[in-house]
Design a protein around this motif. Structure first.
Motif, PDB file in Angstrom:
ATOM      1  N   THR A  11       0.767  -1.287  -0.166  1.00 44.37           N
ATOM      2  CA  THR A  11      -0.002   0.041   0.176  1.00 44.37           C
ATOM      3  C   THR A  11       0.773   1.432  -0.022  1.00 44.37           C
ATOM      4  O   THR A  11       0.243   2.411  -0.284  1.00 44.37           O
ATOM      5  CB  THR A  11      -0.906  -0.105   1.197  1.00 44.37           C
ATOM      6  OG1 THR A  11      -0.211  -0.043   2.707  1.00 44.37           O
ATOM      7  CG2 THR A  11      -1.875  -1.093   1.214  1.00 44.37           C
ATOM      8  N   SER A  42      -7.853  -8.406   1.227  1.00 46.41           N
ATOM      9  CA  SER A  42      -8.719  -7.237   1.095  1.00 46.41           C
ATOM     10  C   SER A  42      -8.204  -6.116   1.894  1.00 46.41           C
ATOM     11  O   SER A  42      -8.867  -4.988   1.656  1.00 46.41           O
ATOM     12  CB  SER A  42     -10.250  -7.915   1.326  1.00 46.41           C
ATOM     13  OG  SER A  42     -10.256  -8.082   2.906  1.00 46.41           O
ATOM     14  N   ARG A  45      -7.167  -3.230  -0.254  1.00 47.10           N
ATOM     15  CA  ARG A  45      -8.406  -2.285  -0.612  1.00 47.10           C
ATOM     16  C   ARG A  45      -8.786  -1.526   0.311  1.00 47.10           C
ATOM     17  O   ARG A  45      -9.252  -0.150  -0.120  1.00 47.10           O
ATOM     18  CB  ARG A  45      -9.376  -3.339  -1.274  1.00 47.10           C
ATOM     19  CG  ARG A  45     -10.432  -2.476  -1.847  1.00 47.10           C
ATOM     20  CD  ARG A  45     -11.328  -3.370  -2.691  1.00 47.10           C
ATOM     21  NE  ARG A  45     -12.213  -2.773  -3.393  1.00 47.10           N
ATOM     22  CZ  ARG A  45     -13.617  -2.960  -3.604  1.00 47.10           C
ATOM     23  NH1 ARG A  45     -13.983  -4.119  -2.952  1.00 47.10           N
ATOM     24  NH2 ARG A  45     -14.404  -2.255  -4.378  1.00 47.10           N
TER      25      ARG A  45
END
Length: 148
Positions: A11, A42, A45
């Motif tokens: 990220t 997940s 995200r």
């Protein structure tokens, strides 16, 4: 499952921020193994959503409100959550509009300073009349309008 380091790599968010997001309840690890945070794929995200909302001007508290109750509940509950999110969006839009208005006023004042006939705004009587009006309680816009 991803370690906090792996999530950070994927990220671009520092591990310290990820720990803080966990502390705030924004993005929580799925589990802990030997005391270490473990995230589902997940979470990449989810972190992306937090980063995006930060970049468009939401505070971490507002993001917490935005994400609150993220679950699959009864249809009425989901509609209520959607309405709360729309309200947050509307408030943020109003806040951004006000910031944009203030920026335009500041830009106008600075452009005047750049083109000031006195060559130095600190010696400009018009500049000081704007300051005096503002000190008397007029808004920057009103002060500027009166001086021109």
């Amino acid at each position: 499952m991803l370690s906090i380091g792996e999530l950070s790599e994927r990220t671009g968010v520092p591990t310290s921020a990820l720990r803080y997001y966990d502390e705030l309840g924004l993005v929580r690890p799925q589990a802990r193994a030997s005391g270490r945070r473990r995230y589902t794929p997940s979470a990449v995200r989810d972190i992306g959503l937090v980063v995006f909302l930060r970049e468009i001007g939401f505070s971490l508290a507002e993001i917490g409100q935005f994400l609150a109750g993220e679950r699959q509940g009864p249809a009425g509950e989901r509609q209520e959550l959607a309405a709360e999110r729309q309200e947050l969006i509307d408030r943020k839009l109003a806040e951004l509009a006000e910031q944009q208005r203030r920026i335009e006023v500041a830009r106008t004042a600075l452009e005047h300073g750049r083109k000031c006939p006195a060559t130095d705004p600190i010696h400009c009587p018009r500049f000081w009349s704007i300051i005096d009006e503002h000190q008397r309680g007029s808004s920057v816009e009103e002060s500027h309008a009166r001086a021109h």
